[in-house]
Design a protein around this motif. Structure first.
Motif, PDB file in Angstrom:
ATOM      1  N   LEU A   5       0.825  -1.205   0.000  1.00 56.19           N
ATOM      2  CA  LEU A   5       0.000   0.000   0.000  1.00 56.19           C
ATOM      3  C   LEU A   5       0.862   1.258   0.000  1.00 56.19           C
ATOM      4  CD1 LEU A   5      -2.752   1.281   0.071  1.00 56.19           C
ATOM      5  CD2 LEU A   5      -2.780   1.009   2.558  1.00 56.19           C
ATOM      6  N   ALA A   6       1.885   1.292   0.858  1.00 57.18           N
ATOM      7  CA  ALA A   6       2.794   2.438   0.887  1.00 57.18           C
ATOM      8  C   ALA A   6       3.544   2.563  -0.439  1.00 57.18           C
ATOM      9  CB  ALA A   6       3.777   2.305   2.047  1.00 57.18           C
ATOM     10  N   ASP A   7       3.922   1.432  -1.024  1.00 59.97           N
ATOM     11  CA  ASP A   7       4.610   1.455  -2.314  1.00 59.97           C
ATOM     12  C   ASP A   7       3.779   2.163  -3.373  1.00 59.97           C
ATOM     13  OD1 ASP A   7       6.613  -0.034  -1.157  1.00 59.97           O
ATOM     14  OD2 ASP A   7       6.006  -1.935  -2.053  1.00 59.97           O
ATOM     15  N   LEU A 154      -7.618  11.371  10.264  1.00 57.85           N
ATOM     16  CA  LEU A 154      -7.876  11.905   8.931  1.00 57.85           C
ATOM     17  C   LEU A 154      -8.325  13.360   8.998  1.00 57.85           C
ATOM     18  CD1 LEU A 154      -9.613   8.788   7.370  1.00 57.85           C
ATOM     19  CD2 LEU A 154      -7.500   9.842   6.566  1.00 57.85           C
ATOM     20  N   ALA A 155      -9.159  13.676   9.990  1.00 60.22           N
ATOM     21  CA  ALA A 155      -9.600  15.064  10.156  1.00 60.22           C
ATOM     22  C   ALA A 155      -8.406  15.985  10.389  1.00 60.22           C
ATOM     23  CB  ALA A 155     -10.585  15.156  11.322  1.00 60.22           C
ATOM     24  N   MET A 156      -7.476  15.547  11.215  1.00 65.30           N
ATOM     25  CA  MET A 156      -6.288  16.346  11.494  1.00 65.30           C
ATOM     26  C   MET A 156      -5.448  16.541  10.232  1.00 65.30           C
ATOM     27  SD  MET A 156      -3.163  15.489  14.129  1.00 65.30           S
ATOM     28  CE  MET A 156      -2.741  14.008  13.180  1.00 65.30           C
ATOM     29  N   LEU A 157      -5.283  15.476   9.433  1.00 67.69           N
ATOM     30  CA  LEU A 157      -4.473  15.567   8.221  1.00 67.69           C
ATOM     31  C   LEU A 157      -5.098  16.503   7.198  1.00 67.69           C
ATOM     32  CD1 LEU A 157      -3.503  11.805   7.881  1.00 67.69           C
ATOM     33  CD2 LEU A 157      -1.891  13.705   8.135  1.00 67.69           C
ATOM     34  N   VAL A 174       6.831  20.630  -0.470  1.00 68.61           N
ATOM     35  CA  VAL A 174       7.332  19.374   0.098  1.00 68.61           C
ATOM     36  C   VAL A 174       6.413  18.899   1.219  1.00 68.61           C
ATOM     37  CG1 VAL A 174       9.242  18.278   1.330  1.00 68.61           C
ATOM     38  CG2 VAL A 174       9.717  19.876  -0.537  1.00 68.61           C
ATOM     39  N   ILE A 175       6.048  19.816   2.115  1.00 67.40           N
ATOM     40  CA  ILE A 175       5.175  19.470   3.232  1.00 67.40           C
ATOM     41  C   ILE A 175       3.820  18.979   2.721  1.00 67.40           C
ATOM     42  CG2 ILE A 175       3.919  20.382   5.224  1.00 67.40           C
ATOM     43  CD1 ILE A 175       6.861  20.033   5.756  1.00 67.40           C
ATOM     44  N   LEU A 176       3.248  19.696   1.744  1.00 64.36           N
ATOM     45  CA  LEU A 176       1.943  19.314   1.208  1.00 64.36           C
ATOM     46  C   LEU A 176       1.977  17.921   0.585  1.00 64.36           C
ATOM     47  CD1 LEU A 176       0.564  22.578  -0.452  1.00 64.36           C
ATOM     48  CD2 LEU A 176      -0.535  21.226   1.337  1.00 64.36           C
ATOM     49  N   ASN A 177       3.005  17.646  -0.186  1.00 63.11           N
ATOM     50  CA  ASN A 177       3.083  16.345  -0.846  1.00 63.11           C
ATOM     51  C   ASN A 177       3.234  15.211   0.165  1.00 63.11           C
ATOM     52  OD1 ASN A 177       2.858  17.739  -3.230  1.00 63.11           O
ATOM     53  ND2 ASN A 177       5.032  17.616  -3.748  1.00 63.11           N
ATOM     54  N   ARG A 178       4.020  15.435   1.215  1.00 68.03           N
ATOM     55  CA  ARG A 178       4.163  14.395   2.241  1.00 68.03           C
ATOM     56  C   ARG A 178       2.859  14.192   3.011  1.00 68.03           C
ATOM     57  NH1 ARG A 178       7.455  13.982  -0.748  1.00 68.03           N
ATOM     58  NH2 ARG A 178       9.729  13.836  -0.498  1.00 68.03           N
ATOM     59  N   LEU A 179       2.175  15.302   3.311  1.00 67.58           N
ATOM     60  CA  LEU A 179       0.889  15.196   4.001  1.00 67.58           C
ATOM     61  C   LEU A 179      -0.118  14.436   3.144  1.00 67.58           C
ATOM     62  CD1 LEU A 179       0.495  18.768   5.558  1.00 67.58           C
ATOM     63  CD2 LEU A 179       0.741  16.620   6.820  1.00 67.58           C
ATOM     64  N   LEU A 180      -0.099  14.677   1.831  1.00 68.61           N
ATOM     65  CA  LEU A 180      -1.015  13.968   0.944  1.00 68.61           C
ATOM     66  C   LEU A 180      -0.728  12.472   0.928  1.00 68.61           C
ATOM     67  CD1 LEU A 180      -1.433  16.288  -2.164  1.00 68.61           C
ATOM     68  CD2 LEU A 180      -3.256  15.377  -0.728  1.00 68.61           C
ATOM     69  N   GLU A 181       0.547  12.103   0.908  1.00 66.01           N
ATOM     70  CA  GLU A 181       0.886  10.681   0.948  1.00 66.01           C
ATOM     71  C   GLU A 181       0.319  10.020   2.205  1.00 66.01           C
ATOM     72  OE1 GLU A 181       5.061  10.084   0.591  1.00 66.01           O
ATOM     73  OE2 GLU A 181       5.161  10.748  -1.500  1.00 66.01           O
ATOM     74  N   VAL A 182       0.514  10.682   3.354  1.00 67.47           N
ATOM     75  CA  VAL A 182       0.011  10.130   4.608  1.00 67.47           C
ATOM     76  C   VAL A 182      -1.514  10.085   4.597  1.00 67.47           C
ATOM     77  CG1 VAL A 182      -0.065  10.416   7.112  1.00 67.47           C
ATOM     78  CG2 VAL A 182       2.040  10.919   5.868  1.00 67.47           C
ATOM     79  N   LEU A 183      -2.153  11.133   4.063  1.00 69.06           N
ATOM     80  CA  LEU A 183      -3.612  11.169   3.993  1.00 69.06           C
ATOM     81  C   LEU A 183      -4.148  10.002   3.167  1.00 69.06           C
ATOM     82  CD1 LEU A 183      -6.299  12.779   4.496  1.00 69.06           C
ATOM     83  CD2 LEU A 183      -5.881  13.846   2.276  1.00 69.06           C
ATOM     84  N   ILE A 185      -2.689   7.112   2.448  1.00 66.68           N
ATOM     85  CA  ILE A 185      -2.449   5.830   3.119  1.00 66.68           C
ATOM     86  C   ILE A 185      -3.440   5.634   4.264  1.00 66.68           C
ATOM     87  CG2 ILE A 185      -0.813   4.517   4.524  1.00 66.68           C
ATOM     88  CD1 ILE A 185       1.426   5.783   2.820  1.00 66.68           C
ATOM     89  N   GLU A 186      -3.618   6.682   5.084  1.00 68.76           N
ATOM     90  CA  GLU A 186      -4.561   6.589   6.203  1.00 68.76           C
ATOM     91  C   GLU A 186      -5.978   6.318   5.706  1.00 68.76           C
ATOM     92  OE1 GLU A 186      -4.623   6.584   9.455  1.00 68.76           O
ATOM     93  OE2 GLU A 186      -2.502   6.858   9.875  1.00 68.76           O
ATOM     94  N   GLY A 187      -6.377   7.026   4.651  1.00 71.38           N
ATOM     95  CA  GLY A 187      -7.715   6.831   4.121  1.00 71.38           C
ATOM     96  C   GLY A 187      -7.921   5.434   3.572  1.00 71.38           C
ATOM     97  N   LEU A 188      -6.928   4.932   2.829  1.00 76.42           N
ATOM     98  CA  LEU A 188      -7.066   3.618   2.215  1.00 76.42           C
ATOM     99  C   LEU A 188      -7.056   2.501   3.251  1.00 76.42           C
ATOM    100  CD1 LEU A 188      -4.773   4.245  -0.867  1.00 76.42           C
ATOM    101  CD2 LEU A 188      -7.230   3.766  -0.947  1.00 76.42           C
ATOM    102  N   ARG A 189      -6.191   2.600   4.240  1.00 76.51           N
ATOM    103  CA  ARG A 189      -6.152   1.518   5.217  1.00 76.51           C
ATOM    104  C   ARG A 189      -7.300   1.614   6.223  1.00 76.51           C
ATOM    105  NH1 ARG A 189      -0.791   2.539   9.010  1.00 76.51           N
ATOM    106  NH2 ARG A 189      -1.583   4.279  10.252  1.00 76.51           N
TER     107      ARG A 189
END
Length: 320
Positions: A5-7, A154-157, A174-183, A185-189
């Motif tokens: 999933l992270a991949d 998810l609300a926090m992200l 950079v910050i936005l793109n990393r936050l989107l990746e985490v968002l 992953i969190e949403g999908l899992r």
């Protein structure tokens, strides 16, 4: 890279496009037609109905998060009254239209409806883009729609993404793109109802998940269906049928797709071609080059040069 999933999310290379807050007053209804852009929504207060193309309507309540990895057409409304009839009428008239035009109240804040009485809903919505040319293959492994009930993480992200979007601080992109990746992953899992086929459905099955993780942990290994079936504790035929039914593609096709996506990712990172060939399971650079050219339409070296030139062009335009 060890987690499928992270991949997938990392290789999609999500990039923020915009986000906004919407205050809605009933009655309201919006019909959007998108060109496959990823869409997400967080319901801050109230509730609404959301219907994706070809899918049943869902109730989105306070705290809920919705993700559509490849939005085409969808409808959001204060309730479901007349939904099917209105949708049929719009299609007969030749395409999508906004049934309720948003009115901008402030920077990043919009109103739906006539603003009489109390607002029926308040939500954050956003779009992003996937910058990898392999997005169609990777997105096909994800659910068409993800609905997560009231998840504070998810609300926090989503709030962090909105705050960062409106700010002009150093390293904002950079910050936005990393936050989107985490968002993502969190949403999908956090999805409670995996789609009929795809990566989440495969990972939800313990035995198929073993095979998926094996492919992603060791793409260079000379996997066969028999070896993957043995790792999963299934017979060859049972494994093949189960993997194909759950993931949506046969095991070796998934492995081939993953190897080529990984190869492109490594080439963009300026990894030498010989090393890339070794990492993705080819016996020699020549063998890898032949397979890559057949799949991508150009040699690995040409692809790497094109990606480097593209990245330089984007960097130069950003500085301008």
């Amino acid at each position: 890279m060890l987690d499928p999933l992270a991949d997938i999310v990392t290789m999609l290379r999500p990039r923020a496009v915009f986000s906004k807050q919407v205050v809605a007053y009933a009655p309201w209804r919006v019909h959007r037609a998108e060109a496959g852009r990823p869409f997400y929504c967080l319901m801050l207060e109230g509730q609404c109905r959301l219907e994706g193309e070809g899918q049943a309507a869902i109730e989105v309540q306070t705290g809920d998060f919705v993700l559509i990895p490849e939005a085409q057409q969808f409808v959001m409304s204060h309730d479901a009254a007349g939904l099917a009839q209105d949708g049929a009428q719009e299609r007969a008239q030749g395409g999508a239209r906004v049934a309720c035009e948003p009115v901008q109240l402030a920077e990043g804040v919009f109103r739906l409806g006539a603003a009489t009485g109390a607002a029926s809903a308040r939500f954050l919505v956003g779009y992003c883009a996937f910058e990898t040319p392999d997005a169609p293959i990777l997105v096909s492994l994800l659910p068409r729609l993800v609905h997560v009930r009231a998840d504070p993480r998810l609300a926090m992200l989503v709030q962090l993404i909105r705050d960062e979007t409106g700010a002009h601080r150093p390293a904002r992109e950079v910050i936005l793109n990393r936050l989107l990746e985490v968002l993502l992953i969190e949403g999908l899992r956090g999805a409670t109802e995996p789609s009929d086929t795809g990566l989440l459905r495969g990972l939800a099955d313990h035995q198929i998940a073993i095979a998926l993780r094996g492919m992603h942990e060791a793409p260079a290994q000379a996997w066969t269906v028999r070896e993957l079936a043995r790792a999963a504790g299934l017979s060859r035929s049972a494994f093949f049928d189960r993997f194909t039914r759950l993931v949506g593609v046969p095991p070796m096709e998934h492995l081939s797709n993953w190897r080529m996506a990984l190869a492109k990712w490594l080439l963009r990172d300026n990894v030498p071609i010989a090393r890339v060939a070794e990492r993705v399971g080819y016996s020699s650079p020549a063998t890898f080059g032949t397979a890559f050219r057949k799949r991508v339409g150009m040699s690995p070296a040409r692809f790497a040069r094109a990606e480097t030139a593209s990245a330089s062009s984007v960097g130069d335009s950003g500085q301008a």
